[in-house]
Motif scaffolding. Sequence first.
Motif, PDB file in Angstrom:
ATOM      1  N   VAL A  40       0.771  -1.310   0.071  1.00 23.41           N
ATOM      2  CA  VAL A  40       0.183   0.042  -0.099  1.00 23.41           C
ATOM      3  C   VAL A  40       0.853   1.131   0.184  1.00 23.41           C
ATOM      4  CG1 VAL A  40      -1.645   1.214   1.278  1.00 23.41           C
ATOM      5  CG2 VAL A  40      -1.893  -1.120   1.122  1.00 23.41           C
ATOM      6  N   GLY A  41       1.628   1.555   1.239  1.00 22.43           N
ATOM      7  CA  GLY A  41       2.596   2.542   1.071  1.00 22.43           C
ATOM      8  C   GLY A  41       2.753   3.271   2.547  1.00 22.43           C
ATOM      9  N   PHE A  42       2.833   4.393   2.618  1.00 20.38           N
ATOM     10  CA  PHE A  42       3.358   4.950   3.945  1.00 20.38           C
ATOM     11  C   PHE A  42       1.979   5.981   4.270  1.00 20.38           C
ATOM     12  CE2 PHE A  42       7.345   4.093   2.220  1.00 20.38           C
ATOM     13  CZ  PHE A  42       7.957   3.494   3.250  1.00 20.38           C
ATOM     14  N   ALA A  43       1.464   5.863   5.596  1.00 19.99           N
ATOM     15  CA  ALA A  43       0.448   6.765   5.927  1.00 19.99           C
ATOM     16  C   ALA A  43       1.225   7.503   7.077  1.00 19.99           C
ATOM     17  CB  ALA A  43      -0.572   5.906   6.671  1.00 19.99           C
ATOM     18  N   VAL A  44       1.028   8.846   6.757  1.00 23.76           N
ATOM     19  CA  VAL A  44       1.598   9.977   7.650  1.00 23.76           C
ATOM     20  C   VAL A  44       0.493  10.753   8.218  1.00 23.76           C
ATOM     21  CG1 VAL A  44       3.313  11.696   7.917  1.00 23.76           C
ATOM     22  CG2 VAL A  44       3.674  10.002   6.514  1.00 23.76           C
ATOM     23  N   THR A  45       0.282  10.652   9.538  1.00 23.92           N
ATOM     24  CA  THR A  45      -0.526  11.545  10.110  1.00 23.92           C
ATOM     25  C   THR A  45       0.142  12.672  10.976  1.00 23.92           C
ATOM     26  OG1 THR A  45      -2.124   9.549  10.445  1.00 23.92           O
ATOM     27  CG2 THR A  45      -2.545  11.399  11.733  1.00 23.92           C
ATOM     28  N   MET A  46      -0.327  14.004  10.862  1.00 22.14           N
ATOM     29  CA  MET A  46       0.190  14.941  11.593  1.00 22.14           C
ATOM     30  C   MET A  46      -0.950  15.791  12.335  1.00 22.14           C
ATOM     31  SD  MET A  46       3.528  15.937   8.930  1.00 22.14           S
ATOM     32  CE  MET A  46       4.239  17.226  10.416  1.00 22.14           C
ATOM     33  N   ARG A  47      -0.430  16.121  13.356  1.00 20.22           N
ATOM     34  CA  ARG A  47      -1.305  17.056  14.343  1.00 20.22           C
ATOM     35  C   ARG A  47      -0.892  18.197  14.904  1.00 20.22           C
ATOM     36  NH1 ARG A  47      -4.139  13.208  18.272  1.00 20.22           N
ATOM     37  NH2 ARG A  47      -2.195  13.276  19.198  1.00 20.22           N
ATOM     38  N   CYS A  48      -1.666  19.254  14.529  1.00 17.73           N
ATOM     39  CA  CYS A  48      -0.825  20.651  15.135  1.00 17.73           C
ATOM     40  C   CYS A  48      -2.198  21.252  16.267  1.00 17.73           C
ATOM     41  CB  CYS A  48      -0.818  21.470  14.090  1.00 17.73           C
ATOM     42  SG  CYS A  48      -0.108  23.251  14.748  1.00 17.73           S
ATOM     43  N   PHE A  49      -1.766  21.709  17.524  1.00 16.60           N
ATOM     44  CA  PHE A  49      -2.774  22.138  18.405  1.00 16.60           C
ATOM     45  C   PHE A  49      -2.869  23.676  18.079  1.00 16.60           C
ATOM     46  CE2 PHE A  49      -1.193  18.122  19.857  1.00 16.60           C
ATOM     47  CZ  PHE A  49      -2.694  17.684  20.406  1.00 16.60           C
ATOM     48  N   GLU A  50      -3.421  23.968  17.061  1.00 15.84           N
ATOM     49  CA  GLU A  50      -3.738  25.480  16.657  1.00 15.84           C
ATOM     50  C   GLU A  50      -5.172  25.605  16.537  1.00 15.84           C
ATOM     51  OE1 GLU A  50      -1.052  28.166  13.611  1.00 15.84           O
ATOM     52  OE2 GLU A  50      -1.867  25.710  12.823  1.00 15.84           O
ATOM     53  N   LYS A  51      -5.907  26.674  17.085  1.00  8.37           N
ATOM     54  CA  LYS A  51      -7.068  26.886  16.893  1.00  8.37           C
ATOM     55  C   LYS A  51      -7.733  27.313  15.946  1.00  8.37           C
ATOM     56  CE  LYS A  51      -8.001  27.491  22.080  1.00  8.37           C
ATOM     57  NZ  LYS A  51      -8.435  28.458  23.197  1.00  8.37           N
ATOM     58  N   ASP A  52      -7.181  28.421  14.926  1.00  6.94           N
ATOM     59  CA  ASP A  52      -7.620  28.893  14.044  1.00  6.94           C
ATOM     60  C   ASP A  52      -6.321  28.897  12.714  1.00  6.94           C
ATOM     61  OD1 ASP A  52      -9.250  30.165  12.210  1.00  6.94           O
ATOM     62  OD2 ASP A  52      -8.897  32.087  13.056  1.00  6.94           O
ATOM     63  N   PRO A  53      -6.149  28.060  12.297  1.00  4.04           N
ATOM     64  CA  PRO A  53      -4.967  27.800  11.305  1.00  4.04           C
ATOM     65  C   PRO A  53      -5.257  28.809  10.239  1.00  4.04           C
ATOM     66  CG  PRO A  53      -5.936  25.720  11.260  1.00  4.04           C
ATOM     67  CD  PRO A  53      -6.728  26.645  12.197  1.00  4.04           C
ATOM     68  N   LEU A  54      -4.182  29.522   9.852  1.00  6.28           N
ATOM     69  CA  LEU A  54      -4.327  30.473   8.572  1.00  6.28           C
ATOM     70  C   LEU A  54      -4.191  29.231   7.303  1.00  6.28           C
ATOM     71  CD1 LEU A  54      -4.220  33.078   7.228  1.00  6.28           C
ATOM     72  CD2 LEU A  54      -1.687  32.629   6.905  1.00  6.28           C
ATOM     73  N   ALA A  55      -5.416  29.490   6.503  1.00 10.32           N
ATOM     74  CA  ALA A  55      -5.458  28.627   5.309  1.00 10.32           C
ATOM     75  C   ALA A  55      -6.090  29.223   4.180  1.00 10.32           C
ATOM     76  CB  ALA A  55      -6.544  27.327   5.810  1.00 10.32           C
ATOM     77  N   VAL A  56      -5.339  30.197   3.512  1.00  6.47           N
ATOM     78  CA  VAL A  56      -5.698  30.905   2.460  1.00  6.47           C
ATOM     79  C   VAL A  56      -5.609  30.213   1.017  1.00  6.47           C
ATOM     80  CG1 VAL A  56      -5.165  32.917   0.961  1.00  6.47           C
ATOM     81  CG2 VAL A  56      -4.925  33.115   3.574  1.00  6.47           C
ATOM     82  N   TYR A  57      -4.804  29.174   1.006  1.00  5.47           N
ATOM     83  CA  TYR A  57      -4.801  28.689  -0.532  1.00  5.47           C
ATOM     84  C   TYR A  57      -5.614  27.447  -0.680  1.00  5.47           C
ATOM     85  CZ  TYR A  57      -0.599  31.951  -1.104  1.00  5.47           C
ATOM     86  OH  TYR A  57      -0.013  33.087  -0.940  1.00  5.47           O
ATOM     87  N   THR A  58      -6.113  27.375  -1.743  1.00  8.56           N
ATOM     88  CA  THR A  58      -6.959  26.279  -2.255  1.00  8.56           C
ATOM     89  C   THR A  58      -6.749  25.508  -3.417  1.00  8.56           C
ATOM     90  OG1 THR A  58      -8.189  27.979  -3.657  1.00  8.56           O
ATOM     91  CG2 THR A  58      -8.883  27.704  -1.448  1.00  8.56           C
ATOM     92  N   GLN A  59      -5.732  25.918  -4.130  1.00  5.46           N
ATOM     93  CA  GLN A  59      -5.333  24.997  -5.520  1.00  5.46           C
ATOM     94  C   GLN A  59      -4.078  24.291  -5.208  1.00  5.46           C
ATOM     95  OE1 GLN A  59      -7.524  24.935  -8.195  1.00  5.46           O
ATOM     96  NE2 GLN A  59      -8.577  26.230  -6.614  1.00  5.46           N
ATOM     97  N   PRO A  60      -4.080  23.015  -5.888  1.00  7.67           N
ATOM     98  CA  PRO A  60      -2.849  21.962  -5.801  1.00  7.67           C
ATOM     99  C   PRO A  60      -1.828  23.085  -6.080  1.00  7.67           C
ATOM    100  CG  PRO A  60      -4.643  20.902  -7.002  1.00  7.67           C
ATOM    101  CD  PRO A  60      -5.069  22.188  -6.811  1.00  7.67           C
ATOM    102  N   ASP A  61      -0.629  22.807  -5.326  1.00 10.59           N
ATOM    103  CA  ASP A  61       0.827  23.303  -5.543  1.00 10.59           C
ATOM    104  C   ASP A  61       0.934  24.841  -5.284  1.00 10.59           C
ATOM    105  OD1 ASP A  61       2.161  20.855  -6.156  1.00 10.59           O
ATOM    106  OD2 ASP A  61       1.472  20.822  -8.157  1.00 10.59           O
ATOM    107  N   ASP A  62      -0.218  25.332  -4.677  1.00 14.73           N
ATOM    108  CA  ASP A  62      -0.018  26.653  -4.205  1.00 14.73           C
ATOM    109  C   ASP A  62       0.808  26.896  -3.106  1.00 14.73           C
ATOM    110  OD1 ASP A  62      -2.197  28.010  -5.666  1.00 14.73           O
ATOM    111  OD2 ASP A  62      -3.666  28.063  -4.150  1.00 14.73           O
TER     112      ASP A  62
END
Length: 196
Positions: A40-62
Motif C-alpha cells: 500500500v505505502g506510507f501513511a503519515v498523520t500529523m496533528r497541530c494544536f492550533e485553534k484557527d490555522p491560517l488557510a488561504v490557499y485552495t489550489q494544488p501546488d499553491d
Amino acid sequence: MPNYRVTIGGKPDVFSITNHRPEGGIAPKTEGWMEYTPGVGFAVTMRCFEKDPLAVYTQPDDPVFHDSCMEVFLKCFPQSPDYINVEMNANGVMRCGFGPGRNRTKVLELGLPQPEVTVTRGADFWLVRCLISEKLLESLYQRPCRFAPGDEMRGNFYKCGEKTPVPHWASWSKVERLDFHTPEFFGVLKIEEGER
C-alpha cells in the motif's frame, strides 16, 4: 541525527516537532506518526494544536508554506539524491514535488497524482492524514518500492507558517539553516514490526 521507527502494524511511535528556527517564533505544538503497509505505502498523520490555522490557499501546488502548514519530506533510498516533499495546509491543499534538493519537479507536472490527503479540524487542533503510495513512489524512483523490517530511509517532518500572525519554522530533525530542502539534515527512518 535522530532516529524514528516506522512501524508495520501495531501502535505507531509518535514524533514531535521541537526544533524551532530562531528566525521566527515558537511553532504551535505539533506531533505525528508514520506507518507502513506493504503493498500500500506510507501513511503519515500529523496533528497541530492550533485553534484557527491560517488557510488561504485552495489550489494544488499553491504556496501553502505561507499558510499554517505541516510537511513530510521522504527519501526512500539513502544513496539516492531524490526525495518527495508533501506540504499540506488546513484546507487539505498540497504542494508536492520530487527530485534532489531545490531542483524539484511537481508530481502533477510528471502526470502523476498527488498523495491522498484528508483533514480533520477540531476546536483546538487540526490533523492531516496523507498516504504516499508505493505505486507513486515506484513511478517517481523508477524502481521497486517494497520495504521490509530493517530497511532504513531518510526524512524530516516540519511545521511552518511564513505569513501566519507569528511566522515560524520548526522541524523534527534539526536543520542548521532556514531551509527545509536540506537532505543532509534528514533523520533516520527505520522500518520495524510494530508491537502487537
